[in-house]
Design a protein around this motif. Structure first.
Motif, PDB file in Angstrom:
ATOM      1  N   VAL A  67      40.754  73.059  38.932  1.00  0.00           N
ATOM      2  CA  VAL A  67      40.794  72.104  37.818  1.00  0.00           C
ATOM      3  C   VAL A  67      41.920  72.470  36.860  1.00  0.00           C
ATOM      4  N   PHE A  68      42.017  73.750  36.522  1.00  0.00           N
ATOM      5  CA  PHE A  68      43.054  74.163  35.578  1.00  0.00           C
ATOM      6  C   PHE A  68      44.445  74.017  36.187  1.00  0.00           C
ATOM      7  N   SER A  69      44.573  74.286  37.479  1.00  0.00           N
ATOM      8  CA  SER A  69      45.861  74.116  38.153  1.00  0.00           C
ATOM      9  C   SER A  69      46.278  72.648  38.151  1.00  0.00           C
ATOM     10  N   ARG A  70      45.361  71.768  38.514  1.00  0.00           N
ATOM     11  CA  ARG A  70      45.674  70.331  38.528  1.00  0.00           C
ATOM     12  C   ARG A  70      46.000  69.846  37.111  1.00  0.00           C
ATOM     13  N   TYR A  71      45.253  70.325  36.132  1.00  0.00           N
ATOM     14  CA  TYR A  71      45.524  69.927  34.753  1.00  0.00           C
ATOM     15  C   TYR A  71      46.919  70.377  34.329  1.00  0.00           C
ATOM     16  N   SER A  72      47.241  71.642  34.613  1.00  0.00           N
ATOM     17  CA  SER A  72      48.539  72.186  34.209  1.00  0.00           C
ATOM     18  C   SER A  72      49.681  71.367  34.808  1.00  0.00           C
ATOM     19  N   LYS A  73      49.555  71.041  36.078  1.00  0.00           N
ATOM     20  CA  LYS A  73      50.609  70.270  36.745  1.00  0.00           C
ATOM     21  C   LYS A  73      50.666  68.837  36.227  1.00  0.00           C
ATOM     22  N   ALA A  74      49.492  68.269  35.935  1.00  0.00           N
ATOM     23  CA  ALA A  74      49.453  66.903  35.420  1.00  0.00           C
ATOM     24  C   ALA A  74      49.915  66.817  33.972  1.00  0.00           C
ATOM     25  N   ARG A  75      50.081  67.950  33.329  1.00  0.00           N
ATOM     26  CA  ARG A  75      50.669  67.986  31.987  1.00  0.00           C
ATOM     27  C   ARG A  75      52.166  68.287  32.054  1.00  0.00           C
ATOM     28  N   GLY A  76      52.670  68.478  33.261  1.00  0.00           N
ATOM     29  CA  GLY A  76      54.095  68.726  33.430  1.00  0.00           C
ATOM     30  C   GLY A  76      54.481  70.190  33.382  1.00  0.00           C
ATOM     31  N   ILE A 123      40.026  71.578  47.006  1.00  0.00           N
ATOM     32  CA  ILE A 123      40.644  72.682  46.287  1.00  0.00           C
ATOM     33  C   ILE A 123      42.090  72.762  46.781  1.00  0.00           C
ATOM     34  N   LYS A 124      43.037  72.542  45.890  1.00  0.00           N
ATOM     35  CA  LYS A 124      44.433  72.410  46.294  1.00  0.00           C
ATOM     36  C   LYS A 124      45.240  73.643  45.909  1.00  0.00           C
ATOM     37  N   PHE A 125      45.184  74.652  46.772  1.00  0.00           N
ATOM     38  CA  PHE A 125      45.975  75.853  46.563  1.00  0.00           C
ATOM     39  C   PHE A 125      47.449  75.566  46.866  1.00  0.00           C
ATOM     40  N   ASP A 126      48.325  76.269  46.180  1.00  0.00           N
ATOM     41  CA  ASP A 126      49.718  76.266  46.606  1.00  0.00           C
ATOM     42  C   ASP A 126      49.901  77.239  47.760  1.00  0.00           C
ATOM     43  N   LYS A 127      49.063  78.268  47.778  1.00  0.00           N
ATOM     44  CA  LYS A 127      49.045  79.188  48.912  1.00  0.00           C
ATOM     45  C   LYS A 127      47.655  79.782  49.038  1.00  0.00           C
ATOM     46  N   PHE A 128      47.022  79.592  50.193  1.00  0.00           N
ATOM     47  CA  PHE A 128      45.743  80.242  50.490  1.00  0.00           C
ATOM     48  C   PHE A 128      46.001  81.230  51.618  1.00  0.00           C
ATOM     49  N   LEU A 322      49.659  84.565  33.135  1.00  0.00           N
ATOM     50  CA  LEU A 322      48.717  84.719  34.238  1.00  0.00           C
ATOM     51  C   LEU A 322      47.313  84.339  33.786  1.00  0.00           C
ATOM     52  N   TYR A 323      46.723  83.336  34.451  1.00  0.00           N
ATOM     53  CA  TYR A 323      45.343  82.895  34.212  1.00  0.00           C
ATOM     54  C   TYR A 323      44.516  83.262  35.439  1.00  0.00           C
ATOM     55  N   GLN A 324      43.379  83.946  35.217  1.00  0.00           N
ATOM     56  CA  GLN A 324      42.548  84.376  36.345  1.00  0.00           C
ATOM     57  C   GLN A 324      41.114  83.881  36.162  1.00  0.00           C
ATOM     58  N   PHE A 325      40.528  83.379  37.263  1.00  0.00           N
ATOM     59  CA  PHE A 325      39.200  82.771  37.259  1.00  0.00           C
ATOM     60  C   PHE A 325      38.276  83.540  38.195  1.00  0.00           C
ATOM     61  N   MET A 326      37.035  83.794  37.720  1.00  0.00           N
ATOM     62  CA  MET A 326      36.105  84.591  38.530  1.00  0.00           C
ATOM     63  C   MET A 326      34.700  84.546  37.935  1.00  0.00           C
ATOM     64  N   VAL A 528      43.014  61.536  33.138  1.00  0.00           N
ATOM     65  CA  VAL A 528      42.166  62.596  32.583  1.00  0.00           C
ATOM     66  C   VAL A 528      41.065  63.022  33.553  1.00  0.00           C
ATOM     67  N   VAL A 529      40.671  62.156  34.492  1.00  0.00           N
ATOM     68  CA  VAL A 529      39.658  62.595  35.464  1.00  0.00           C
ATOM     69  C   VAL A 529      40.305  63.269  36.667  1.00  0.00           C
ATOM     70  N   TYR A 530      41.622  63.129  36.817  1.00  0.00           N
ATOM     71  CA  TYR A 530      42.295  63.671  37.990  1.00  0.00           C
ATOM     72  C   TYR A 530      42.019  65.156  38.232  1.00  0.00           C
ATOM     73  N   PRO A 531      42.108  66.046  37.223  1.00  0.00           N
ATOM     74  CA  PRO A 531      41.849  67.461  37.514  1.00  0.00           C
ATOM     75  C   PRO A 531      40.448  67.701  38.067  1.00  0.00           C
TER      76      PRO A 531
END
Length: 640
Positions: A67-76, A123-128, A322-326, A528-531
């Motif tokens: 969600v945070f990755s999609r939001y960040s990219k959708a904010r440019g 879940i859209k990783f840039d690299k998994f 660096l943002y880390q989620f866990m 706004v619902v995209y992320p």
């Protein structure tokens, strides 16, 4: 005739202000930090490869990070999202033994399973990637030797449990026993899954070898320790600075502070195993790096497997955040062990800016358990036939940010039917169908002065500001709640202006502007619902015949008069309430309740027995009550 309609729809894109506003290619171009931009590096805890992830695992790490990755990219913003399977360590060896395969075969199997689950959840990783790679060995050993050269590693002889039955030292996870804190009978030698406390094998009551069940014996073995005590002063300074700038989640900060308050001690970072990153010292060639020293380095090595320019991300502290989620159980390794390892190398590593941690998601009042077939695991969600976006919505609305939350089938169905369907879906479907039926799919010319537009725009701008503030500060659940306020505001807008056939007949100029403004609000809503709900966002823009767009700061009218929209389609379907008991039965909800009830009955019986025994002792040693209810004189118990 059909070709004419297609041409008209295509031509109408000239009447959309937004032109290819956001790129969504996961592979190209290669994402690297850029000057004068917000460069955001996002990781989610590497899922351990020995089992199928359950819903708690998914919301605690990969879904929240997505969600945070999609939001960040959708904010440019220029963002890179990295994850992969954590594959070394005792748990892999243990599971491989259970399944009768090699550790590598086990990792290959579960890496695919994990990727399939995350793909289904969008879940859209840039690299998994994975941690069993040559680059993992190279980078982990580089960090190890940096610590070694700077005097932050020390050798200690430690007593370990040794199994004479199969002739080997037992790593922590190969030892099981009763937890000394909560008395859970299947605690591991490194951590108790019941109370969450970190342990060492010698704390366990009645320890046993996980492989053969025999009782292990203590023996001496030499190991390498990370000198956390020497690094604590520098670590504390960094933690204060990082928390002040990055606004860590509350439980992340609390857990970290509790470690610091107790005082850090040297921590063993080697293990008597074969499956792991080899220790780069000749005298330790038969040992490997401890998985919790090694695993966090996986973020770096997976990035290195994504791009040869990985150091631009990981040794660029002034230009990368660096943002880390866990989940909360992973906090100390990301805020103490890994940062200490970075600091001890004396190199300019990119270090944690913000940590986002969750509490636990419980299943129907109990714990997820694969062995007892209790709970919904990643592959089970697909079996229900409920679309991924509905699962994403429910999990994110239930995200355990400050306290444990409970997955409930009743609540799952209620949120789909009364929030997604009745709120979001109703707003979009209502206006699109009306334009299909009454305006031949075309946005009419309009005059904003016909309605009270300024007040409406201000209310929408306020919601957008709250939304961006929530997401910018990684308050994901609050952000989703705010996004739903936007669709509720849309429904209210249609209600306030009485949009229906009568309005069109009696006040066509007003109907025109209401239609145009409402469709543009739907367009902003898609962003706004995209992320959170990427398939839903895609479904909305397809109905609007418009491209996916960035998330704006304020409301604007980007779908212009003359734009031709597509046909209305339902975004969500109603879930029959009868499915509650069907799914609960299938996925062990009722079994969990029965087990809980039986356990409670057992505990109550034990408690009554102990109280009865205690009362006898009180009567014998502390004096029985006299006939009038006053305490009598205590009489010592005489030996017979």
């Amino acid at each position: 005739m059909r070709d004419g309609i297609v041409d008209a729809v295509a031509d109408s894109l000239a009447n959309v202000r937004v032109k290819s506003d956001i790129e969504f290619d996961p592979d190209f171009p290669e994402i690297l930090p850029k000057d004068n931009q917000d460069n955001i590096l996002i990781t989610s805890a590497l899922p351990y490869v020995n089992n199928v992830p359950h819903l708690g695992n998914i919301i605690g790490s990969v879904l929240s990070a997505d969600v945070f990755s999609r939001y960040s990219k959708a904010r440019g913003h220029n963002a890179l999202f990295i994850c992969g399977t954590d594959e070394y360590g005792t748990a892999t060896e243990t599971k491989a033994l259970e399944e009768g395969v090699t550790p590598q075969e086990l990792c290959d199997k579960y890496h695919v399973i994990h990727k399939e689950v995350y793909d289904w959840f969008n879940i859209k990783f840039d690299k998994f990637g994975r941690t069993t790679t040559p680059l993992q060995t190279e980078i982990a050993q580089e960090i190890f030797m940096g610590l070694y050269d700077n005097g932050y590693l020390e050798e200690q002889s430690m007593t370990q449990l040794y199994c004479e039955q199969h002739g080997g030292f037992l790593a922590d996870r190969f030892v099981e026993g009763t937890c000394p804190r909560c008395k859970y009978e299947d605690a591991r030698g490194d951590q108790c899954d019941s109370c969450g406390n970190l342990l060492n094998p010698f704390e366990l009551i009645n320890p046993r070898c996980k492989i053969d069940g025999s009782s292990p014996l203590p023996r001496e073995s030499n190991h390498i320790f990370l000198s956390l005590d020497k690094l604590q002063p520098e670590l504390e300074q960094w933690i204060q600075k990082s928390n002040d700038k990055g606004h860590w989640s509350r439980n992340g900060k609390q857990i970290t502070d509790s470690w610091l308050k107790e005082g850090l001690h040297p921590r063993c970072i080697t293990r008597d195993l074969k499956w792991g990153t080899p220790v780069p010292l000749e005298s330790y060639k038969d040992k490997v790096l401890y998985v919790w020293f090694d695993a966090c380095i996986g973020y770096v090595s997976i990035t290195a497997n994504y791009t040869k320019n990985w150091r631009q991300w990981w040794t660029n502290p002034d230009n990368v955040k660096l943002y880390q989620f866990m989940g909360k159980d992973n906090v100390p390794f990301h805020t103490v062990v890994f940062p200490s390892s970075e600091l001890g190398t004396k190199k300019p590593w990119t270090m944690l800016h913000h940590i986002s941690t969750t509490e636990y998601l419980q299943y129907e009042g109990g714990k997820f358990s694969k062995s007892r077939n209790i709970g919904v695991f990643g592959n089970n969600a697909k079996e229900t036939g409920v679309p991924p976006d509905v699962w994403r919505y429910y999990l994110l609305m239930s995200r355990p940010e400050t306290a444990d939350t409970i997955f409930s089938w009743r609540d799952f169905i209620f949120r789909n039917n009364n929030e997604l369907l009745a709120n979001l879906g109703n707003f979009v479907n209502r206006i699109v169908k009306f334009v299909n039926a009454k305006y031949s799919n075309t946005i009419p010319e309009y005059d904003l002065n016909v309605i009270e537009y300024t007040g409406f725009k201000e209310s929408v701008d306020t919601i957008l500001a709250q939304y961006n503030d929530a997401l910018g500060n990684v308050h994901l659940r609050s952000g989703l709640e705010t996004a739903m306020q936007l669709s509720a505001r849309g429904n209210l807008f249609l209600q306030e202006n009485k949009m229906n056939n009568t309005l069109l007949a009696d006040e066509p100029e007003k109907a025109n502007v209401v239609v145009a403004v409402a469709l543009n609000l739907v367009y902003v809503l898609s962003a706004v619902v995209y992320p959170y709900l990427p398939d839903t966002a895609q479904g909305i823009v397809e109905q609007l015949n418009a491209p996916l767009r960035k998330i704006p700061n304020e409301f604007s009218l980007d779908l212009l008069p003359g734009h031709v929209i597509g046909k209305a389609k339902y975004l969500f379907s109603r879930i029959d309430e009868k499915n509650e008991e069907i799914w609960r039965s299938k996925f062990g909800g009722s079994a969990q309740k029965k087990d809980d009830a039986a356990e409670k009955k057992k505990e109550d019986k034990k408690k009554k027995k102990e109280e009865k025994k205690k009362k006898k002792m009180v009567d014998a040693t502390s004096g029985a009550e006299t006939a009038n209810g006053e305490p009598g004189v205590a009489t010592p118990v005489q030996a017979s």
